[in-house]
Design a protein around this motif. Structure first.
Motif, short mmCIF file in Angstrom:
data_model
loop_
_atom_site.label_atom_id
_atom_site.label_comp_id
_atom_site.label_asym_id
_atom_site.label_seq_id
_atom_site.Cartn_x
_atom_site.Cartn_y
_atom_site.Cartn_z
N LEU A 40 0.84 -1.19 0.00
CA LEU A 40 0.00 0.00 0.00
C LEU A 40 0.88 1.25 0.00
CD1 LEU A 40 -2.73 -1.32 2.42
CD2 LEU A 40 -2.95 -0.91 -0.03
N PRO A 41 0.36 2.37 -0.51
CA PRO A 41 1.17 3.59 -0.70
C PRO A 41 1.39 4.38 0.59
CG PRO A 41 -1.07 4.00 -1.43
CD PRO A 41 -1.00 2.55 -1.04
N VAL A 42 2.15 3.79 1.50
CA VAL A 42 2.38 4.39 2.81
C VAL A 42 3.84 4.20 3.22
CG1 VAL A 42 1.66 2.27 3.98
CG2 VAL A 42 1.54 4.40 5.21
N ASP A 43 4.33 5.17 3.99
CA ASP A 43 5.66 5.05 4.56
C ASP A 43 5.65 5.83 5.88
OD1 ASP A 43 8.27 4.27 4.88
OD2 ASP A 43 9.07 5.49 3.25
N CYS A 44 6.55 5.53 6.77
CA CYS A 44 6.64 6.31 8.00
C CYS A 44 8.05 6.23 8.56
CB CYS A 44 5.60 5.89 9.04
SG CYS A 44 5.62 4.20 9.54
N VAL A 45 8.34 7.16 9.42
CA VAL A 45 9.64 7.25 10.06
C VAL A 45 9.53 6.57 11.43
CG1 VAL A 45 11.38 8.83 10.98
CG2 VAL A 45 10.14 9.42 8.89
N GLU A 46 10.49 5.73 11.72
CA GLU A 46 10.49 5.05 13.02
C GLU A 46 10.43 6.10 14.13
OE1 GLU A 46 12.98 1.64 15.43
OE2 GLU A 46 13.61 2.22 13.44
N PRO A 47 9.57 5.89 15.14
CA PRO A 47 9.44 6.88 16.22
C PRO A 47 10.80 7.17 16.87
CG PRO A 47 7.77 5.19 16.43
CD PRO A 47 8.71 4.73 15.34
N GLN A 48 11.00 8.46 17.16
CA GLN A 48 12.27 8.88 17.73
C GLN A 48 12.07 9.69 19.00
OE1 GLN A 48 14.43 10.84 14.59
NE2 GLN A 48 14.09 9.16 13.19
N GLY A 49 10.99 9.44 19.68
CA GLY A 49 10.71 10.16 20.91
C GLY A 49 9.47 11.00 20.77
N ALA A 50 9.18 11.78 21.75
CA ALA A 50 7.99 12.64 21.79
C ALA A 50 6.73 11.78 21.70
CB ALA A 50 8.05 13.72 20.72
N ILE A 51 5.67 12.34 21.18
CA ILE A 51 4.40 11.63 21.09
C ILE A 51 3.89 11.60 19.65
CG2 ILE A 51 3.73 12.15 23.47
CD1 ILE A 51 1.83 14.31 22.35
#
Length: 129
Positions: A40-51
C-alpha cells in the motif's frame, strides 16, 4: 504543588507515561509498516521520541471514488471521513510541497483506538486508484 515536590512519584509517573507512549507509537509504526509491506502507498519514520509519528501517504495524483486527490488537505479529509483518523499536514510546520507527509499524535488515543483505526486506513488505501 505537593505532587511536584514528590520526586519518587514524578519518576514513577514519567516511567509509566513514557512506556505507554512508546507502546502506542510502536503500535502505530508497526501497523503502518505492515501496510507498506502489503504494497500500500504508505511510509513512516520510526518513532524517535515525543508523542508523534511522521507518516507519508503517497496519494497525491490518485483518486478515490472517481475524485482526484490533489493536496495533503484532500488526503487529511479522506482519512478523517473514511477512516476516522485525524492528521496534521507537514505544511503546518513550514513544508510547502504536497508530499503526503503528516504528523500523527498518540497523545489522545489508546491501544484499542489504534487497533480499530488501522483496518479502516487499510481499506481506504486499498480503494484508492
Amino acid at each position: 504543588a505537593e505532587f511536584m515536590g514528590n520526586r519518587d512519584a514524578i519518576t514513577t509517573f514519567r516511567r509509566e507515561m513514557d512506556g505507554k507512549v512508546k507502546a502506542l507509537l510502536e503500535a502505530l509504526y508497526g501497523g503502518f509498516m505492515k501496510l507498506k509491506q502489503a504494497g500500500l502507498p504508505v511510509d513512516c519514520v520510526e518513532p524517535q521520541g515525543a508523542i508523534y509519528l511522521s507518516l507519508q501517504l503517497k496519494l497525491v495524483g490518485k483518486s478515490f471514488e472517481g475524485k482526484k486527490i490533489a493536496t495533503n488537505a484532500d488526503i487529511a479529509k479522506l482519512l478523517l471521513e473514511q477512516a476516522g483518523m485525524a492528521v496534521v499536514p507537514f505544511q503546518a510546520f513550514g513544508l510547502n510541497e504536497e508530499t503526503g507527509w503528516f504528523r500523527l499524535s498518540v497523545g489522545a488515543v489508546n491501544q484499542a483506538d489504534i487497533e480499530n483505526c488501522l483496518p479502516r486506513v487499510k481499506a481506504l488505501l486499498a480503494s484508492v486508484k
